[in-house]
Design a protein around this motif. Structure first.
Motif, mmCIF file in Angstrom:
data_model
loop_
_atom_site.group_PDB
_atom_site.id
_atom_site.type_symbol
_atom_site.label_atom_id
_atom_site.label_comp_id
_atom_site.label_asym_id
_atom_site.label_seq_id
_atom_site.Cartn_x
_atom_site.Cartn_y
_atom_site.Cartn_z
ATOM 1 N N ASP A 207 0.825 -1.201 0.000
ATOM 2 C CA ASP A 207 0.000 0.000 0.000
ATOM 3 C C ASP A 207 0.864 1.258 0.000
ATOM 4 N N GLN A 208 1.917 1.276 0.805
ATOM 5 C CA GLN A 208 2.810 2.440 0.857
ATOM 6 C C GLN A 208 3.490 2.676 -0.486
ATOM 7 N N VAL A 209 3.934 1.619 -1.125
ATOM 8 C CA VAL A 209 4.642 1.759 -2.398
ATOM 9 C C VAL A 209 3.700 2.229 -3.508
ATOM 10 N N ALA A 210 2.522 1.608 -3.589
ATOM 11 C CA ALA A 210 1.558 2.013 -4.613
ATOM 12 C C ALA A 210 1.148 3.466 -4.436
ATOM 13 N N LYS A 211 0.910 3.857 -3.202
ATOM 14 C CA LYS A 211 0.510 5.233 -2.919
ATOM 15 C C LYS A 211 1.606 6.216 -3.331
ATOM 16 N N ALA A 212 2.863 5.878 -3.022
ATOM 17 C CA ALA A 212 3.980 6.757 -3.377
ATOM 18 C C ALA A 212 4.131 6.883 -4.886
ATOM 19 N N ALA A 213 3.970 5.772 -5.592
ATOM 20 C CA ALA A 213 4.103 5.807 -7.051
ATOM 21 C C ALA A 213 3.027 6.672 -7.679
ATOM 22 N N LEU A 214 1.787 6.479 -7.283
ATOM 23 C CA LEU A 214 0.692 7.241 -7.885
ATOM 24 C C LEU A 214 0.753 8.711 -7.492
ATOM 25 N N ARG A 215 1.230 8.981 -6.292
ATOM 26 C CA ARG A 215 1.402 10.375 -5.863
ATOM 27 C C ARG A 215 2.507 11.061 -6.676
ATOM 28 N N GLY A 216 3.514 10.312 -7.088
ATOM 29 C CA GLY A 216 4.630 10.886 -7.841
ATOM 30 C C GLY A 216 4.375 11.033 -9.325
ATOM 31 N N LEU A 217 3.310 10.403 -9.828
ATOM 32 C CA LEU A 217 3.026 10.453 -11.259
ATOM 33 C C LEU A 217 2.757 11.891 -11.692
ATOM 34 N N GLY A 218 3.489 12.345 -12.691
ATOM 35 C CA GLY A 218 3.343 13.710 -13.191
ATOM 36 C C GLY A 218 4.228 14.713 -12.492
ATOM 37 N N ARG A 219 5.068 14.249 -11.555
ATOM 38 C CA ARG A 219 5.919 15.163 -10.788
ATOM 39 C C ARG A 219 7.404 14.922 -11.001
ATOM 40 N N GLY A 220 7.755 14.031 -11.905
ATOM 41 C CA GLY A 220 9.158 13.756 -12.162
ATOM 42 C C GLY A 220 9.326 12.372 -12.743
ATOM 43 N N PRO A 221 10.555 12.001 -13.115
ATOM 44 C CA PRO A 221 10.774 10.728 -13.806
ATOM 45 C C PRO A 221 10.846 9.521 -12.898
ATOM 46 N N ARG A 222 11.150 9.716 -11.594
ATOM 47 C CA ARG A 222 11.285 8.548 -10.722
ATOM 48 C C ARG A 222 10.887 8.886 -9.296
ATOM 49 N N VAL A 223 10.488 7.848 -8.576
ATOM 50 C CA VAL A 223 10.189 7.987 -7.156
ATOM 51 C C VAL A 223 10.773 6.783 -6.434
ATOM 52 N N VAL A 224 11.320 7.023 -5.240
ATOM 53 C CA VAL A 224 11.813 5.963 -4.361
ATOM 54 C C VAL A 224 10.980 6.019 -3.086
ATOM 55 N N PRO A 225 10.103 5.049 -2.859
ATOM 56 C CA PRO A 225 9.232 5.103 -1.683
ATOM 57 C C PRO A 225 10.011 4.890 -0.380
ATOM 58 N N GLY A 226 9.710 5.706 0.623
ATOM 59 C CA GLY A 226 10.287 5.524 1.942
ATOM 60 C C GLY A 226 11.562 6.324 2.149
ATOM 61 N N LEU A 227 11.626 7.071 3.252
ATOM 62 C CA LEU A 227 12.803 7.888 3.543
ATOM 63 C C LEU A 227 14.058 7.037 3.654
ATOM 64 N N GLY A 228 13.953 5.905 4.356
ATOM 65 C CA GLY A 228 15.118 5.042 4.505
ATOM 66 C C GLY A 228 15.638 4.542 3.177
ATOM 67 N N MET A 229 14.727 4.210 2.260
ATOM 68 C CA MET A 229 15.136 3.721 0.948
ATOM 69 C C MET A 229 15.748 4.840 0.108
ATOM 70 N N ARG A 230 15.255 6.066 0.275
ATOM 71 C CA ARG A 230 15.849 7.194 -0.457
ATOM 72 C C ARG A 230 17.272 7.462 0.020
ATOM 73 N N VAL A 231 17.482 7.365 1.325
ATOM 74 C CA VAL A 231 18.832 7.531 1.858
ATOM 75 C C VAL A 231 19.740 6.418 1.350
ATOM 76 N N SER A 232 19.236 5.186 1.379
ATOM 77 C CA SER A 232 20.014 4.048 0.888
ATOM 78 C C SER A 232 20.345 4.200 -0.589
ATOM 79 N N SER A 233 19.373 4.694 -1.366
ATOM 80 C CA SER A 233 19.597 4.891 -2.795
ATOM 81 C C SER A 233 20.713 5.892 -3.049
ATOM 82 N N ALA A 234 20.671 6.999 -2.326
ATOM 83 C CA ALA A 234 21.706 8.018 -2.499
ATOM 84 C C ALA A 234 23.072 7.489 -2.085
ATOM 85 N N LEU A 235 23.099 6.738 -0.998
ATOM 86 C CA LEU A 235 24.358 6.174 -0.519
ATOM 87 C C LEU A 235 24.950 5.198 -1.522
ATOM 88 N N MET A 236 24.105 4.286 -2.017
ATOM 89 C CA MET A 236 24.591 3.228 -2.903
ATOM 90 C C MET A 236 24.991 3.758 -4.270
#
Length: 262
Positions: A207-236
């Motif tokens: 539910d969290q992932v689907a909500k984040a994806a649909l909320r991001g549609l039309g606002r940019g090319p990509r979305v990474v759901p969850g603050l922890g995952m965004r931090v991990s993405s930037a780190l990696m």
């Protein structure tokens, strides 16, 4: 869901890989926003059960979307429908050492994870552009940001999906058609529960992932759901040396077990 979502992305949405988990979560959110939903996956029983819970009209397509016959069945089932939103969610992840894998399984991963979203883009994006509105979501994974043993083939296919969606996002800007790739980390789906013996830190619900994806549609090319995952993405992807990032993923994935069937 934001106001005007159904007018921009309706009247029909297509969810590929809709039988459970993340696909089912997308279906519930889209139906709640007023869109009719085409539900596509291999198993008919879960699709029928899901359709019975949705408040809008549904069409179910039981087909293996890694095959030409399956994609043809989906084309036939949607020929008379105005598809305004596509969620390319179906995926297959062979797990294990590449040298021990059956090429049939790795080919299926490429066909489902790469060819399927490409085929759906060919089929549905041109009519959306002609209408001047629509949306296309490619579900990807943080695993695709670097080599990811023992899911090397899956990670490679997810890199393809990410780059494809980002390119299409740029190409279609100004047409009224929004393209997005959602790079999810660990998601608490039945597939992950069957493959991993321990819950990964930062695991998101479908539910969290689907909500984040649909909320991001039309606002940019990509979305990474969850603050922890965004931090991990930037780190990696930005801070760690490449070989270190691969080693980190290898350690995090060492308890993955192969699926029972391909």
């Amino acid at each position: 869901m934001r106001r005007g979502f159904a007018a921009r992305y309706g009247p029909w949405a297509l969810v590929a890989g809709a039988s459970e988990g993340l696909g089912a979560a997308f279906a519930h959110h889209l139906a709640a926003s007023g869109l009719n939903v085409v539900l596509a996956a291999r198993r008919p029983e879960p699709l029928k059960a899901l359709a019975a819970t949705l408040p809008t009209s549904t069409v179910t397509v039981a087909a293996d979307l890694s095959t030409e016959d399956g994609l043809r069945a989906l084309t036939d089932a949607t020929a008379a429908l105005e598809i305004g939103l596509v969620v390319a969610n179906a995926a297959y992840s062979p797990i294990g050492r590449f040298v021990d894998m059956d090429p049939t399984g790795t080919r299926r991963a490429v066909d489902l994870n790469c060819w399927m979203p490409l085929a759906l883009a060919h089929q549905f994006l041109p009519p959306m552009v002609s209408r001047g509105r629509g949306g296309f979501v490619v579900m990807s994974s943080l695993a695709g940001l670097q080599g990811s043993p023992p899911i090397s083939v899956y990670a490679a296919t997810k890199a393809f999906g990410t780059i494809l969606a980002e390119g299409l996002w740029a190409e279609l800007r100004g047409t009224g058609v929004d393209v997005l790739t959602c790079l999810a980390g660990a998601v608490s789906t039945p597939n992950l529960a069957g493959a991993k013996t321990r819950r990964a830190p930062g695991t998101q619900t479908p539910d969290q992932v689907a909500k984040a994806a649909l909320r991001g549609l039309g606002r940019g090319p990509r979305v990474v759901p969850g603050l922890g995952m965004r931090v991990s993405s930037a780190l990696m992807s930005r801070l760690l040396p490449r070989r270190t990032a691969i080693a980190v993923i290898a350690r995090a994935s060492r308890d993955l077990t192969p699926p029972a069937t391909p």
